[in-house]
Design an enzyme around this catalytic site. Structure first.
Site, PDB file in Angstrom:
ATOM      1  N   THR A 188       0.822  -1.220   0.000  1.00  0.00           N
ATOM      2  CA  THR A 188       0.000   0.000   0.000  1.00  0.00           C
ATOM      3  C   THR A 188       0.849   1.261   0.000  1.00  0.00           C
ATOM      4  OG1 THR A 188      -1.806  -1.134   1.122  1.00  0.00           O
ATOM      5  CG2 THR A 188      -1.750   1.247   1.353  1.00  0.00           C
ATOM      6  N   SER A 237       1.650  -7.650  -0.942  1.00  0.00           N
ATOM      7  CA  SER A 237       2.497  -8.513  -0.112  1.00  0.00           C
ATOM      8  C   SER A 237       2.017  -9.953  -0.048  1.00  0.00           C
ATOM      9  CB  SER A 237       2.662  -7.922   1.282  1.00  0.00           C
ATOM     10  OG  SER A 237       1.472  -8.015   2.028  1.00  0.00           O
ATOM     11  N   THR A 254       1.553  -4.534   4.262  1.00  0.00           N
ATOM     12  CA  THR A 254       1.450  -4.907   5.668  1.00  0.00           C
ATOM     13  C   THR A 254       0.754  -6.258   5.885  1.00  0.00           C
ATOM     14  OG1 THR A 254      -0.628  -3.718   5.901  1.00  0.00           O
ATOM     15  CG2 THR A 254       1.389  -2.506   6.438  1.00  0.00           C
ATOM     16  N   ASP A 255       0.077  -6.756   4.840  1.00  0.00           N
ATOM     17  CA  ASP A 255      -0.719  -7.974   5.047  1.00  0.00           C
ATOM     18  C   ASP A 255       0.121  -9.172   5.488  1.00  0.00           C
ATOM     19  OD1 ASP A 255      -2.892  -6.498   4.386  1.00  0.00           O
ATOM     20  OD2 ASP A 255      -3.374  -7.546   2.522  1.00  0.00           O
TER      21      ASP A 255
HETATM   22  N1  GLU Z   1      -3.038  -3.645   3.698  1.00  0.00           N
HETATM   23  C1  GLU Z   1      -1.995  -3.982   2.806  1.00  0.00           C
HETATM   24  C2  GLU Z   1      -0.869  -2.963   2.890  1.00  0.00           C
HETATM   25  O1  GLU Z   1      -0.893  -2.263   3.853  1.00  0.00           O
HETATM   26  C3  GLU Z   1      -2.527  -4.299   1.464  1.00  0.00           C
HETATM   27  C4  GLU Z   1      -1.548  -4.626   0.411  1.00  0.00           C
HETATM   28  C5  GLU Z   1      -0.363  -5.462   0.740  1.00  0.00           C
HETATM   29  O2  GLU Z   1      -0.264  -6.081   1.780  1.00  0.00           O
HETATM   30  O3  GLU Z   1       0.507  -5.473  -0.130  1.00  0.00           O
HETATM   31  O4  GLU Z   1       0.050  -2.818   2.168  1.00  0.00           O
END
Ligand code: GLU
Length: 351
Positions: free
Chosen positions: A31, A75, A107-108
């Site tokens: 993200t 991710s 973050t995932d």
């Molecule tokens: N919530 C995730 C992020 O913060 C979505 C996308 C990912 O994990 O790449 O990046």
């Protein structure tokens, strides 16, 4: 600095500021790097490490930043090879003189990637993983603040010797304890059992304790990454899915079991037959807490499962247990030696 060639009567030169530390930043996507795409109907990874670094006010005053763009992925689609490439990049940068390194990603899966990197990270230099919960164009985007905090943490002397750290929302977490505790909030990470390592106050990380004891780093993988299944034991479950995973070719099985490491009568019987085929490791599916080892004695309890040949993962979450088992097997541990290897890994040392 006073030039030794100066005569005593020469007025002192104004002190030359110590040169800035070098911090290497690499991007993997997530993200933090996402911008809107009309075709996709939502945000997708587009920005690279240089663009991310340029978007952070004041970053150039904190450190000399060296940027590399490794991947542009959500991710969930990062794989072991992507992470080994990131590890190699981080090692090279530290060898080339970086005080610390920062990886930006989604973050995932961040709690998993940080832990996997930590299993292999040997250097006392900090390897920081960060990301964002809000994409760059969103009001109150957190990516620039997180990247600035990550770089500040990466070049702070108190960050050394702590392994891989996660910096999000002005909070520093150990890879060992961090978990994603909220799907969308800016405060998305928690370290429920071990506690957070530090908070950033006015841009400086304040560590609450000395460098933590850490497990010995694992040797690099010597074989293809094994398929290790993670299945959650649920109400009314007799372990059929766990057995299907083993029959389907998974080399080891991690069960996210109820409570302190418990499953149903039927599930326990199945585990008893599966342990003769593959290593079976029992973790707790609860958000925090350890598996027990000598409390409950009923069929399906932790004592019963251990008697049936299963290993108990202690404090390690199911997600991290699966990665540890995967990494141990990949780095040459034989299936029959996994219990001992898990126990050895838990022996912490000061590094
Ligand atoms: N919530 C995730 C992020 O913060 C979505 C996308 C990912 O994990 O790449 O990046």
């Amino acid at each position: 600095m006073i030039d030794s060639s100066s005569t005593p009567t020469t007025p002192a030169m104004p002190s030359i500021p110590a040169s800035l530390p070098t911090v290497a930043v690499a991007s993997l996507g997530g993200t933090i790097s996402m911008t809107p795409s009309e075709a996709a109907g939502g945000v997708v990874p587009t920005l690279d490490a240089t663009q991310l670094a340029r978007s952070v006010p004041g970053l150039a005053e904190v450190a000399v930043i060296r940027t590399t763009s490794l991947r542009q992925l959500p991710s969930a689609s990062l794989g072991y090879d992507d992470l080994m490439a990131a590890l190699a990049w981080a090692e090279q940068e530290v060898e080339a003189g970086a005080s610390g390194v920062v990886l930006t990603q989604g973050t995932d899966t961040l709690e998993e990637t940080a832990f996997l990197l930590d299993l292999f990270w040997k250097s006392p230099a900090p390897l920081i993983v960060t990301g964002a919960m809000r994409a760059p164009q969103a009001a109150g985007a957190d990516g620039p603040a997180n990247l600035l905090a990550a770089v500040r943490t990466a070049c702070h002397p108190d960050s050394a010797g702590r392994g891989v750290l996660v910096v999000m929302n002005d909070t520093v977490h150990y890879a060992r304890w961090v978990s994603k505790s909220d799907a969308l909030a800016v405060q998305a990470f928690a370290s429920l059992d071990g506690g957070v390592a530090a908070r950033l106050v006015e841009g400086r990380p304040t560590y609450f304790h000395g460098a933590a004891m850490r497990a010995q780093p694992l040797p690099r993988p010597v074989r293809a990454w094994p398929k290790v299944a993670l299945v959650t034991a649920v109400l009314g479950d007799d372990g059929e899915l766990a057995e299907m995973a083993v029959t389907g070719g998974y080399e080891a099985l991690v069960v996210a079991a109820q409570g302190a490491g418990h499953v149903s009568f039927g599930y326990a019987q199945r585990i008893g037959t599966l342990t003769s085929r593959v290593p079976v490791v029992i973790a707790s599916r609860a958000a925090s807490g350890s598996t027990a080892s000598q409390t409950y004695g009923y069929v399906g309890s932790e004592i019963d499962l251990a008697r049936r040949g299963a290993h108990l993962s202690g404090w390690l979450s199911p997600l991290k247990t699966r990665l540890l088992v995967t990494a141990l097997l990949a780095s040459g541990t034989a299936a029959g030696d996994l219990g001992e290897a898990l126990a050895n890994w838990s022996k912490l040392t000061r590094r």
